[in-house]
Enzyme design. Structure first.
Site, short mmCIF file in Angstrom:
data_model
loop_
_atom_site.label_atom_id
_atom_site.label_comp_id
_atom_site.label_asym_id
_atom_site.label_seq_id
_atom_site.Cartn_x
_atom_site.Cartn_y
_atom_site.Cartn_z
CE LYS A 40 -2.99 -2.36 3.34
NZ LYS A 40 -2.09 -3.14 4.18
CG ASP B 91 15.82 0.04 3.42
OD1 ASP B 91 16.63 0.94 3.58
OD2 ASP B 91 15.54 -0.79 4.30
CG PHE C 87 11.21 3.09 10.62
CD1 PHE C 87 11.40 1.91 9.90
CD2 PHE C 87 9.93 3.56 10.81
CE1 PHE C 87 10.32 1.20 9.40
CE2 PHE C 87 8.83 2.86 10.31
CZ PHE C 87 9.03 1.68 9.61
CB VAL C 88 11.12 8.08 7.23
CG1 VAL C 88 12.50 8.65 7.52
CG2 VAL C 88 11.14 7.26 5.96
CG ASP D 69 3.34 0.85 7.23
OD1 ASP D 69 4.15 0.70 6.31
OD2 ASP D 69 2.99 -0.08 7.99
P1 IMP Z 1 13.58 -3.19 0.31
O1 IMP Z 1 14.13 -2.15 -0.63
O2 IMP Z 1 13.31 -4.51 -0.35
O3 IMP Z 1 14.40 -3.30 1.57
O4 IMP Z 1 12.11 -2.85 0.78
C1 IMP Z 1 11.69 -1.61 1.06
C2 IMP Z 1 10.37 -1.77 1.78
O5 IMP Z 1 10.60 -1.80 3.20
C3 IMP Z 1 9.51 -0.55 1.51
O6 IMP Z 1 8.62 -0.77 0.44
C4 IMP Z 1 8.82 -0.33 2.83
O7 IMP Z 1 7.62 -1.06 2.87
C5 IMP Z 1 9.75 -0.89 3.88
N1 IMP Z 1 10.57 0.17 4.50
C6 IMP Z 1 11.92 0.33 4.43
N2 IMP Z 1 12.34 1.40 5.13
C7 IMP Z 1 11.24 1.96 5.67
C8 IMP Z 1 11.03 3.12 6.52
O8 IMP Z 1 11.95 3.87 6.91
N3 IMP Z 1 9.73 3.36 6.88
C9 IMP Z 1 8.70 2.59 6.48
N4 IMP Z 1 8.85 1.50 5.69
C10 IMP Z 1 10.11 1.18 5.29
#
Ligand code: IMP
Ligand code: MG
Length: 181
Positions: free
Chosen positions: A44, A103, A152-153, A159
């Site tokens: 979402k 991330d 963490f944001v 969320d």
């Molecule tokens: P990655 O790039 O596979 O690690 O996934 C990123 C996902 O992790 C994002 O789509 C978010 O759902 C979640 N995420 C990573 N960092 C944050 C944050 O700082 N706040 C909220 N959700 C986060």
């Protein structure tokens, strides 16, 4: 009700977010001028960014969504699967994957590979937030609004336990307050 003390500090105000989305939309509009673009949102988290971006784009856009779920603790780290697929084919279309944050890069890499296998004309990646300091797998980020620090944001779709997605600004969550939610 949202506990205001859960917000440690605002990183980007609503005004800054909106102004930056308009800039990125203008760049995207130039690249796809003369054609149309399918925005693919990841439920979402990307919903708020995707709708703001779509409204700022002056080229014809289509929208579609998918949802993913992660294998918590099972399988390879960062493994994800599609829990809800797109409604329509993307064959021969210019597609832009729209994310809330890149991330580690695991999610985006998996989704880009999946989309590319469906024979679109092109696939690009646009994200509201980019946290390169945590990257584990390299993904080509074509457009991003903001680079963020390793905190963490929440807000603008992001969320904490499903809360704070509707904040118009992007803020660092207060870790102590978060524990009391
Ligand atoms: P990655 O790039 O596979 O690690 O996934 C990123 C996902 O992790 C994002 O789509 C978010 O759902 C979640 N995420 C990573 N960092 C944050 C944050 O700082 N706040 C909220 N959700 C986060
Ligand atoms: Mg997400």
């Amino acid at each position: 009700m949202t506990n205001p003390s859960a917000i440690e500090r605002v990183l980007f105000t609503e005004q800054q977010v909106n102004a930056r989305i308009r800039e990125v939309a203008a760049e995207i509009g130039k690249r796809y001028r003369g054609g149309d673009l399918k925005l693919v949102g990841v439920l979402k988290g990307s919903v708020f960014f995707l709708t703001a971006l779509a409204r700022a784009l002056e080229i014809p856009v289509k929208i579609d969504f998918l949802a993913i779920s992660s294998f918590n603790g099972r399988g390879a780290p960062g493994m994800v699967r599609i829990a809800k697929d797109l409604d329509d084919s993307i064959q021969d279309e210019d597609v832009m994957l729209v994310e809330d944050i890149i991330d580690t890069g695991f999610t985006a890499r998996y989704l880009l590979q999946t989309l590319a296998s469906r024979e679109p004309r092109s696939v690009a990646l646009c994200t509201l937030l980019n946290r390169t300091s945590k990257r584990i797998v390299q993904v080509p980020v074509d457009y991003y609004c903001f680079e963020i620090p390793d905190r963490f944001v929440v807000g603008c779709g992001l969320d904490y336990k499903q809360l704070y997605r509707n904040l118009g600004y992007i803020a660092v969550l207060n870790p102590d307050a978060a524990l009391n939610i």
